[in-house]
Enzyme design. Sequence first.
Site, short mmCIF file in Angstrom:
data_model
loop_
_atom_site.label_atom_id
_atom_site.label_comp_id
_atom_site.label_asym_id
_atom_site.label_seq_id
_atom_site.Cartn_x
_atom_site.Cartn_y
_atom_site.Cartn_z
N SER A 168 -11.62 -1.55 -21.83
CA SER A 168 -12.96 -1.21 -22.34
C SER A 168 -13.94 -2.36 -22.23
O SER A 168 -15.15 -2.14 -22.10
CB SER A 168 -12.85 -0.76 -23.79
N GLU A 200 -18.74 3.11 -25.31
CA GLU A 200 -19.76 2.10 -25.03
C GLU A 200 -20.64 2.47 -23.84
O GLU A 200 -21.81 2.07 -23.78
CB GLU A 200 -19.11 0.73 -24.85
N ASP A 301 -8.20 5.60 -30.14
CA ASP A 301 -8.17 4.19 -30.55
C ASP A 301 -9.55 3.55 -30.39
O ASP A 301 -9.75 2.63 -29.61
CB ASP A 301 -7.14 3.44 -29.71
N HIS A 351 -0.37 0.23 -17.30
CA HIS A 351 0.91 0.90 -17.25
C HIS A 351 0.77 2.38 -16.92
O HIS A 351 1.61 2.96 -16.22
CB HIS A 351 1.67 0.73 -18.57
N LYS A 392 7.25 1.26 -9.00
CA LYS A 392 5.84 1.62 -9.21
C LYS A 392 4.95 1.13 -8.07
O LYS A 392 3.81 1.58 -7.93
CB LYS A 392 5.37 1.04 -10.55
#
Length: 444
Positions: A168, A200, A301, A351, A392
């Site tokens: 963020s 934001e 969150d 992740h 990954k």
Amino acid sequence: FFFKQNLSHSTSMSSVLCELNDLLCKLELQSNNPNTNDDEQKTQNVSKQRTDNTSNENANGQQQQLSEAVTGYEKAHQSVYVVSEQLPTDTPKVCGPDFNVSRSLDDIMNAFRNTGFQATNLSLAADRIIEMIHWRMSAEEAKQPQYAGITDQEITDARCTMFLGFTSNQVSSGNREVIRYLCQHNMVDCIVTTCGAIEEDIMKCYNPHFIGDFGLKGRELRLKGQNRIGNLIVPNQNYCKFEDFLTPLLYEMLAEQREKQIVWTPSKLIRRIGKAIDNEQSVWYWCYKNNIPVFCPAITDGAVGDVLYFMSFKDDGFILDIARDMRLINDIALNAIKTGMIILGGGVTKHHICNANLMRNGADWSVFVNSGQEFDGSDSGARPDEAISWGKIKLTAKPVKVYGDATVFWPLIVSTTFANPKHHKSAIKPRRVLSEAYCIDELK
């Protein structure tokens, strides 16, 4: 014993040290081979024992050279001036920007390739992104069995599916405008971020953030209703504006949930926010316009979660289904022909993208930009090689991690890749068709 027998006739301290070293070698051999009497043979055996424990051929030569040195000076000199092995002839030579020749940003970025340290990593990161931008499916690739049902148009439209992730604070900072540029020109395929970025971006459509200082006192700011993000200041009234924007929108969505049995997900909520804000300064507005799905697994969150909490006192019926978003992002990775990951920062953003690419046995290209270190075992600080071990990132990939502040590095990367006239046209994606699971009637 040594000093009594030898010090009186030693000519220099260096020769004393040399004789002392030879004596220690003899003593060491005696302790290992008590039946051997020949001093010269003992010394050779000690030297051989040490050499046998060294696997590298050059190291053997250096050890032998040191053992043959007669004086302390020779040993010290040979230790310092070890003979260099010749590097391959095509090894790049260190050379930085020459401002006598050019001061252009493109030339500086090109010079970074051979500057060293993070400048070199920055240049390599740009190289990987340029590869993502220009990848196209070849005729040979199209003949592979897994692409048997692909149409000619799909072959023409095939691009590297780019996952852009950022924390963020990138939207808190001026990197918001850099990210908005990519979304405005439809240059990325999927975004993953954290809750603060959602709120934001909308706040800045009403009121700005301000430059402050890292050293401002928290107590004084709290009494003034001013919040600090690093050296940025966010007045509390910005959050009030966001609440005024989001609350009525959530009640509309709650009514649609009940009347039309719509199952809302975080990605659908963000898409609805982008539609409702209707402001070209907004990142989410351009994601809505260009059908770029935005995922926020930690949607509660932050201020979004605060508004949902306050709303629940009047009506606690609003539901966000995060499980459906897991299916959507994993399917994007699984169904892609090639994928690239560009991740600014770490945490859940990093992740979530990496884990989606695990479903296809790894991304083809990966660029990480963050300041995290791996000594504490965090995923945020993990180097790309750790992600390879999890599947990954593909085994054949050449991933890059740039260590540092993304507010410095990201604009430089974009300037030499997506925004560069050489690559801009190729970076624009064909308009994508969204999954039905992502759309609702009003948004199709």
